[in-house]
Design a protein around this motif. Structure first.
Motif, short mmCIF file in Angstrom:
data_model
loop_
_atom_site.label_atom_id
_atom_site.label_comp_id
_atom_site.label_asym_id
_atom_site.label_seq_id
_atom_site.Cartn_x
_atom_site.Cartn_y
_atom_site.Cartn_z
N MET A 1 0.82 -1.29 -0.07
CA MET A 1 -0.05 0.02 -0.07
C MET A 1 1.03 1.37 0.08
N ASN A 2 0.53 2.06 -0.89
CA ASN A 2 1.35 3.36 -0.84
C ASN A 2 0.59 4.60 -0.89
N ILE A 3 0.93 5.66 -0.06
CA ILE A 3 0.17 6.75 0.52
C ILE A 3 0.43 7.74 -0.50
N ILE A 4 -0.41 8.50 -1.08
CA ILE A 4 -0.25 9.52 -2.06
C ILE A 4 -0.39 10.85 -1.41
N HIS A 5 0.36 11.70 -1.71
CA HIS A 5 0.42 13.34 -1.01
C HIS A 5 1.11 13.98 -2.08
N THR A 6 0.36 15.21 -2.33
CA THR A 6 0.85 16.24 -2.94
C THR A 6 0.54 17.68 -2.27
N ASP A 7 1.46 18.61 -2.51
CA ASP A 7 1.24 19.95 -2.04
C ASP A 7 0.49 20.71 -2.90
N ALA A 8 0.00 20.17 -4.30
CA ALA A 8 -0.80 20.65 -5.06
C ALA A 8 -2.34 20.57 -4.60
N ALA A 9 -2.64 19.85 -3.63
CA ALA A 9 -3.95 19.82 -2.99
C ALA A 9 -3.85 19.95 -1.54
N PRO A 10 -5.02 20.19 -0.94
CA PRO A 10 -5.17 20.34 0.41
C PRO A 10 -4.51 19.35 1.33
N THR A 11 -3.85 19.80 2.56
CA THR A 11 -3.36 18.85 3.48
C THR A 11 -4.66 18.49 4.12
N PRO A 12 -4.91 16.97 4.42
CA PRO A 12 -5.87 16.45 5.14
C PRO A 12 -5.79 17.12 6.33
N ARG A 13 -6.91 17.48 6.93
CA ARG A 13 -7.25 17.98 8.16
C ARG A 13 -7.74 17.00 9.31
N GLY A 14 -7.73 15.63 8.86
CA GLY A 14 -8.30 14.86 9.90
C GLY A 14 -7.32 13.60 9.66
N HIS A 15 -7.73 12.39 10.17
CA HIS A 15 -6.85 11.14 10.26
C HIS A 15 -7.04 10.25 8.99
N TYR A 16 -6.70 10.97 7.57
CA TYR A 16 -6.83 10.29 6.41
C TYR A 16 -5.70 10.76 5.44
N SER A 17 -5.57 10.14 4.40
CA SER A 17 -4.41 10.42 3.35
C SER A 17 -5.36 11.02 2.21
N GLN A 18 -4.59 11.90 1.60
CA GLN A 18 -5.18 12.44 0.23
C GLN A 18 -5.68 11.36 -0.88
N LEU A 53 -12.32 19.62 -8.50
CA LEU A 53 -11.87 18.82 -9.49
C LEU A 53 -10.42 19.25 -10.13
N ARG A 54 -10.06 20.21 -9.80
CA ARG A 54 -8.40 20.87 -9.85
C ARG A 54 -7.61 20.14 -8.77
N GLN A 55 -8.14 20.08 -7.73
CA GLN A 55 -7.53 19.32 -6.56
C GLN A 55 -7.46 17.97 -6.42
N CYS A 56 -8.54 17.15 -7.09
CA CYS A 56 -8.73 15.86 -7.47
C CYS A 56 -7.67 15.29 -8.64
N GLU A 57 -7.48 16.33 -9.56
CA GLU A 57 -6.72 16.13 -10.78
C GLU A 57 -5.11 16.11 -10.31
N ALA A 58 -5.11 16.94 -9.47
CA ALA A 58 -3.46 17.05 -8.77
C ALA A 58 -3.05 15.68 -7.85
N VAL A 59 -4.03 15.16 -7.06
CA VAL A 59 -3.84 14.24 -6.61
C VAL A 59 -3.83 12.95 -7.38
N LEU A 60 -4.52 12.89 -8.49
CA LEU A 60 -4.56 11.63 -9.50
C LEU A 60 -3.19 11.82 -10.20
#
Length: 130
Positions: A1-18, A53-60
């Motif tokens: 399992m790989n955690i995906i994170h990008t600074d181009a989308a909001p940092t999660p404010r809870g206990h979860y990954s982008q 949609l821009r944020q989801c595009e960045a995470v993808l």
């Protein structure tokens, strides 16, 4: 399992990954417009939908995917009157690609927003994320 994170989308404010990649699938967490950038009191529904949609595009992209790789989308909307506007914005981002989708009208979303989007995508060629 790989955690995906990008600074181009909001940092999660809870206990979860982008997003999380597992066995060639990318699971993008429910994405709200970025708190502090998109104010639900001053930004209309279209602006909120475009931001999500821009944020989801960045995470993808951080996972090595595009909208063409999305296999399923779940959309939470406050107010069914926003459905047509969301369809217009969504189709601009996804073009001719039409993944499976469910739209769930809800009475309210966190922070007063009117839209939240969650996605599942398949990594191209069945490869694993970096």
């Amino acid at each position: 399992m790989n955690i995906i994170h990008t600074d181009a989308a909001p940092t999660p404010r809870g206990h979860y990954s982008q997003a999380v990649e597992h066995n060639g699938l990318v699971f993008v967490s429910g994405m709200l417009p970025e708190l502090g950038v998109i104010d639900p009191g001053t930004h209309d529904f279209m602006q909120q939908a475009e931001a999500v949609l821009r944020q989801c595009e960045a995470v993808l992209a951080a996972a090595g995917c595009r909208y063409a790789d999305v296999v399923q989308a779940t959309v939470y909307l406050v107010g069914v009157e926003n459905w047509a506007v969301f369809n217009d914005v969504y189709s601009r981002f996804l073009g001719t690609h039409k993944p499976a989708r469910v739209v769930v009208p809800v009475p309210a979303l966190h922070h007063g927003y009117a839209v939240e989007l969650q996605l599942i995508a398949a990594l191209p060629n069945g490869r694993n994320a970096m």
